[in-house]
Scaffold this active site. Sequence first.
Site, PDB file in Angstrom:
ATOM      1  N   ARG A 175     -13.199  -8.515   6.768  1.00  0.00           N
ATOM      2  CA  ARG A 175     -13.525  -7.272   7.497  1.00  0.00           C
ATOM      3  C   ARG A 175     -14.777  -7.431   8.362  1.00  0.00           C
ATOM      4  NH1 ARG A 175      -9.477  -7.269   5.656  1.00  0.00           N
ATOM      5  NH2 ARG A 175      -8.500  -5.879   4.153  1.00  0.00           N
ATOM      6  N   SER A 223     -10.429   2.573   2.909  1.00  0.00           N
ATOM      7  CA  SER A 223     -11.474   2.082   2.005  1.00  0.00           C
ATOM      8  C   SER A 223     -12.836   2.192   2.667  1.00  0.00           C
ATOM      9  CB  SER A 223     -11.210   0.623   1.633  1.00  0.00           C
ATOM     10  OG  SER A 223     -10.078   0.553   0.817  1.00  0.00           O
ATOM     11  N   GLU A 293     -17.503  -0.696   4.569  1.00  0.00           N
ATOM     12  CA  GLU A 293     -16.520  -1.257   5.505  1.00  0.00           C
ATOM     13  C   GLU A 293     -16.475  -0.361   6.741  1.00  0.00           C
ATOM     14  OE1 GLU A 293     -12.611  -2.240   3.887  1.00  0.00           O
ATOM     15  OE2 GLU A 293     -11.678  -1.593   5.761  1.00  0.00           O
TER      16      GLU A 293
HETATM   17  C1  LIG Z   1      -5.299   5.862   5.303  1.00  0.00           C
HETATM   18  C2  LIG Z   1      -6.018   4.618   5.831  1.00  0.00           C
HETATM   19  C3  LIG Z   1      -5.629   3.368   5.353  1.00  0.00           C
HETATM   20  C4  LIG Z   1      -6.287   2.221   5.811  1.00  0.00           C
HETATM   21  N1  LIG Z   1      -5.880   0.993   5.339  1.00  0.00           N
HETATM   22  C5  LIG Z   1      -6.467  -0.122   5.800  1.00  0.00           C
HETATM   23  C6  LIG Z   1      -6.049  -1.416   5.339  1.00  0.00           C
HETATM   24  O1  LIG Z   1      -5.131  -1.562   4.538  1.00  0.00           O
HETATM   25  N2  LIG Z   1      -6.685  -2.500   5.824  1.00  0.00           N
HETATM   26  C7  LIG Z   1      -7.705  -2.413   6.731  1.00  0.00           C
HETATM   27  O2  LIG Z   1      -8.232  -3.448   7.147  1.00  0.00           O
HETATM   28  N3  LIG Z   1      -8.120  -1.194   7.191  1.00  0.00           N
HETATM   29  C8  LIG Z   1      -7.527  -0.071   6.755  1.00  0.00           C
HETATM   30  N4  LIG Z   1      -7.954   1.157   7.209  1.00  0.00           N
HETATM   31  C9  LIG Z   1      -9.111   1.238   8.134  1.00  0.00           C
HETATM   32  C10 LIG Z   1      -8.753   1.203   9.636  1.00  0.00           C
HETATM   33  O3  LIG Z   1      -7.453   1.693   9.860  1.00  0.00           O
HETATM   34  C11 LIG Z   1      -8.887  -0.211  10.211  1.00  0.00           C
HETATM   35  O4  LIG Z   1     -10.210  -0.692  10.097  1.00  0.00           O
HETATM   36  C12 LIG Z   1      -8.458  -0.267  11.683  1.00  0.00           C
HETATM   37  O5  LIG Z   1      -8.426  -1.613  12.095  1.00  0.00           O
HETATM   38  C13 LIG Z   1      -9.379   0.519  12.615  1.00  0.00           C
HETATM   39  O6  LIG Z   1      -8.757   0.574  13.877  1.00  0.00           O
HETATM   40  P1  LIG Z   1      -9.104   1.708  14.948  1.00  0.00           P
HETATM   41  O7  LIG Z   1      -8.367   1.359  16.179  1.00  0.00           O
HETATM   42  O8  LIG Z   1      -8.869   3.058  14.383  1.00  0.00           O
HETATM   43  O9  LIG Z   1     -10.656   1.418  15.137  1.00  0.00           O
HETATM   44  P2  LIG Z   1     -11.842   2.500  15.164  1.00  0.00           P
HETATM   45  O10 LIG Z   1     -11.965   3.134  13.831  1.00  0.00           O
HETATM   46  O11 LIG Z   1     -11.689   3.375  16.342  1.00  0.00           O
HETATM   47  O12 LIG Z   1     -13.087   1.519  15.382  1.00  0.00           O
HETATM   48  C14 LIG Z   1     -13.506   0.657  14.326  1.00  0.00           C
HETATM   49  C15 LIG Z   1     -14.527  -0.336  14.894  1.00  0.00           C
HETATM   50  O13 LIG Z   1     -13.874  -1.178  15.837  1.00  0.00           O
HETATM   51  C16 LIG Z   1     -14.517  -1.074  17.117  1.00  0.00           C
HETATM   52  N5  LIG Z   1     -13.486  -1.186  18.139  1.00  0.00           N
HETATM   53  C17 LIG Z   1     -12.374  -0.404  18.271  1.00  0.00           C
HETATM   54  N6  LIG Z   1     -11.647  -0.822  19.315  1.00  0.00           N
HETATM   55  C18 LIG Z   1     -12.297  -1.875  19.870  1.00  0.00           C
HETATM   56  C19 LIG Z   1     -12.055  -2.738  20.976  1.00  0.00           C
HETATM   57  N7  LIG Z   1     -10.979  -2.595  21.753  1.00  0.00           N
HETATM   58  N8  LIG Z   1     -12.968  -3.723  21.249  1.00  0.00           N
HETATM   59  C20 LIG Z   1     -14.068  -3.880  20.475  1.00  0.00           C
HETATM   60  N9  LIG Z   1     -14.357  -3.094  19.414  1.00  0.00           N
HETATM   61  C21 LIG Z   1     -13.475  -2.105  19.121  1.00  0.00           C
HETATM   62  C22 LIG Z   1     -15.215   0.282  17.106  1.00  0.00           C
HETATM   63  O14 LIG Z   1     -16.291   0.322  18.028  1.00  0.00           O
HETATM   64  C23 LIG Z   1     -15.669   0.358  15.663  1.00  0.00           C
HETATM   65  O15 LIG Z   1     -16.838  -0.393  15.461  1.00  0.00           O
HETATM   66  C24 LIG Z   1      -7.317   2.321   6.770  1.00  0.00           C
HETATM   67  C25 LIG Z   1      -7.682   3.589   7.261  1.00  0.00           C
HETATM   68  C26 LIG Z   1      -7.033   4.728   6.798  1.00  0.00           C
HETATM   69  C27 LIG Z   1      -7.416   6.078   7.358  1.00  0.00           C
END
Ligand SMILES: Cc1cc2nc3c(=O)[nH]c(=O)nc-3n(C[C@H](O)[C@H](O)[C@H](O)COP(=O)(O)OP(=O)(O)OC[C@H]3O[C@@H](n4cnc5c(N)ncnc54)[C@H](O)[C@@H]3O)c2cc1C
Length: 301
Positions: A175, A223, A293
């Site tokens: 992560r 998480s 995380e």
């Molecule tokens: C119900 C639930 C279940 C989940 N299960 C998992 C799981 O099993 N495994 C897991 O790893 N995560 C899980 N997550 C967490 C989350 O979904 C992941 O971390 C996901 O990758 C975040 O993606 P996002 O596009 O929503 O990023 P955001 O939440 O919008 O951003 C997260 C970070 O990434 C950066 N970022 C976003 N887009 C870019 C880009 N294009 N370039 C550079 N930086 C960027 C942001 O600035 C921020 O720092 C879960 C979340 C929820 C709500």
Amino acid sequence: MSAQQSPDISAEFKLRVLRDVSMAKHTSWHVGGPADLFFTPRDAADLASFIRQLPPDVPVLMVGLGSNLLVRDGGIRGAVVSMHGALGALERLSVTRIQTEAGVPCARIARQCVKWGLGPAEFLAGIPGTLGGALAMNAGAWGQETWRHVVEVDVLDRRGFRHTRKPAEYEIGYRSVKGPDNEWFIGARLEFERTPGVNTEAIRDLLDKRRQTQPIGEWSCGSVFTNPPGRHAAQLIESAGLKGFRCGDASVSEKHANFIINHGRALAADIEALILHVQRTVEKVHGVALSTEVRIVGAPA
Ligand SMILES: Cc1cc2nc3c(=O)[nH]c(=O)nc-3n(C[C@H](O)[C@H](O)[C@H](O)COP(=O)(O)OP(=O)(O)OC[C@H]3O[C@@H](n4cnc5c(N)ncnc54)[C@H](O)[C@@H]3O)c2cc1C
């Protein structure tokens, strides 16, 4: 932000840049104060032009689906670029290689790979974010991680220039992804294996398993803490007696102790206070320091 403080936006973008946009609408915890500027690009070239015309001192925060983001109640100074519904191209380049832009939801990549007979991409199905977020976080599940499949990424720097980078240019961990500062992912080439037998049943099974163990459908960020080496954060939190512990309208989930739920009216400050309480209690009871995380950004109220 007052008109005097407002950064100069070129005429081309003035009408498309929103101001004082509540981040509660753009995060899965549904909390967070306003972003000074909020922009959704039409495509990668449009994003590059937007970044280029922003005064260099304006900070930029890239946001996917906000599913790993705690935005504080005072909001975000500078510009938020939303990938939600933007940069959505996904194509197959060869038998085992795909190309995807950063705004493509992970679930769509999983489903499309199954249709193409490629795997293992099913793990992406339950991650409710974009490819960009998955690259930034090295998102993973069920023993799989995003960066294991990365061949190359396309990034944009703060001057709006595009670069192609290899995984060797990043420090990639659990992560955690460290690369050049002030660059954002706009797309990637990913490599999978041919798995002709794979079908949507595999995705359904993984999603069912999640529903049994996680509070899916409630407002959370998944998480909250990473697992310390050899330990499970959820188990440490549960055995410290914290399930159900509440700050304001936020509580530690009864179903999965590593999830914090917003029951509807929580502030980011409630969630942050709860995170701190969990960290202090687990440290006191187990002598283990939990790291978040989730990414915590923005100004306090
Ligand atoms: C119900 C639930 C279940 C989940 N299960 C998992 C799981 O099993 N495994 C897991 O790893 N995560 C899980 N997550 C967490 C989350 O979904 C992941 O971390 C996901 O990758 C975040 O993606 P996002 O596009 O929503 O990023 P955001 O939440 O919008 O951003 C997260 C970070 O990434 C950066 N970022 C976003 N887009 C870019 C880009 N294009 N370039 C550079 N930086 C960027 C942001 O600035 C921020 O720092 C879960 C979340 C929820 C709500």
